[in-house]
Design an enzyme around this catalytic site. Sequence first.
Site, PDB file in Angstrom:
ATOM      1  N   ASP A  59       1.006  -1.185  -0.021  1.00 21.11           N
ATOM      2  CA  ASP A  59      -0.036   0.004   0.243  1.00 21.11           C
ATOM      3  C   ASP A  59       0.835   1.216   0.053  1.00 21.11           C
ATOM      4  O   ASP A  59       2.116   1.033   0.028  1.00 21.11           O
ATOM      5  CB  ASP A  59      -1.152  -0.027   1.346  1.00 21.11           C
TER       6      ASP A  59
ATOM      7  N   ASP B 226      -7.596  -7.509   1.206  1.00 20.76           N
ATOM      8  CA  ASP B 226      -6.833  -7.774   2.413  1.00 20.76           C
ATOM      9  C   ASP B 226      -7.482  -7.229   3.532  1.00 20.76           C
ATOM     10  O   ASP B 226      -8.248  -6.593   3.800  1.00 20.76           O
ATOM     11  CB  ASP B 226      -5.672  -6.797   2.173  1.00 20.76           C
TER      12      ASP B 226
END
Length: 376
Positions: A93, A267
Amino acid sequence: MSETFTFRILATDGQARRGEIAMPRGLVRTPAFMPVGTGGTVKAMYMDQVRALGSDIILGNTYHLMLRPGAERVARLGGLHEFARWPHPILTDSGGFQVMSLAALRKIREEGVTFRSHIDGQVHEMSPERSIEIQGLLDADIQMQLDECVRLPAPRREVERAMELSLRWAERCKAAFGRQPGKAMFGIVQGGVDLDLRARSAAALSAMDLKGYAVGGLAVGEPQAVMLEVLEATCPALPADRPRYLMGVGTPDDILHSVARGIDMFDCVMPTRAGRHGLAYTRRGKVNLKNARHADDPRPLDETSDCPAARDYSRAYLHHLVKSGEALGAMLLTWNNLAYYQRLMADIRAAIEAGRFEERAAQMREEWARGDLPPV
C-alpha cells in the site's frame, strides 16, 4: 510465470468474477485474499506456512517499512522478497492510510504530507513520488498510489477536496512509476459514501488507463449496507478487464457480498489480529477461545479441516494457551484463521467456475447462522 503483468477473467457468475493475475513472480488466483504482512511479516506465521495455506500474494506496508527498518536498507539487502523470504508476488500500500490514522501532527499540502513518526517522533515527508520510490526500493510487484483517506463522517466539501487531491496524486504516481515491465500501479477510488464523488473518481482514474483499480476509504465504521451501495455504484464504472481491489475488507460475509458485486482482491488484518486475541474463524462462525465453556472440551475447532491447528488440537488446549498468554496460542489461532480465509476463497473460486456462487454463499451463511457446536 509471465514476463508481463496481465489479468484475465476465466469465468463469471452474475457479477462475480473468477480470474487470474499473471506476473513474473507468479500467478494470483482471484478472487484473492492477501494476508497482511505489515512490517515484512505476517504476524505469528512462518512464510512457508502462509504459502502452504494457498496464499498467492501478501501485502506489505509502505509506512511501517519506511520507518523501520527503512526502504533503502531493505533495498540493500535484496528487496522485500529476499528480506522476508517470500519469493512470490507482494502488493504494497502507499502508506497514505497509516499516515492519516497513526502519524502525529500531519500537514497535508499539494506537494504531499509531512508527519511525525508514531515510533520516535521524527519528521518525514511523503509525496506521491516518494511513495512510489519507496515501493520501488521494496521491489513490490503491485504498487498503490498515494491517496488521502479522510475520516468519516466528514463534510462533503472536505471529502471532495481529498478525492480531487488524490486524483492529482494518482497522475503524479503514474508518472513516477513509469514503465516497469511485469509490475503494476493501481489507482484508488475515493469519495467517501457520496456516490457522485465516487463516480467522478472512478471515471478520472479509468481515463488514466492503469493496470488495476482499488476502492479505498471503506470498512472504516460505516454500515455494511452503505459499503455495498458504494460498491454497486463504483464497480460498473471501472474497466471490466482490470482487477478490482477492495482495501481493508473484511469479514467473511463482507467478502461474499463484495465478490457478488465484482471485487477481485481483498486484504484485512482481521484473521491475524483475531488470532492474537483468542478468536477463531471456522465454518460454523467465530469461536471465542477465551470462553470458559472450552476449558474441558476435547474436541478440535473443526474436525474436517485440513489445517492441523483446527483439526489436531483440542479446544481445551487452545483455551489454556490463550488464557495463559502463551505465544503458541496466537500462532495456532492465526494459522487456523488464515487457513479458513484461504479455504473460503478457494470455495468461492470453485463456486464461480461451477456457476453456483449464490447457492454456495447461501449455504455458508446458513452454516454460520447455526453457530458453534453445543458445549460438552
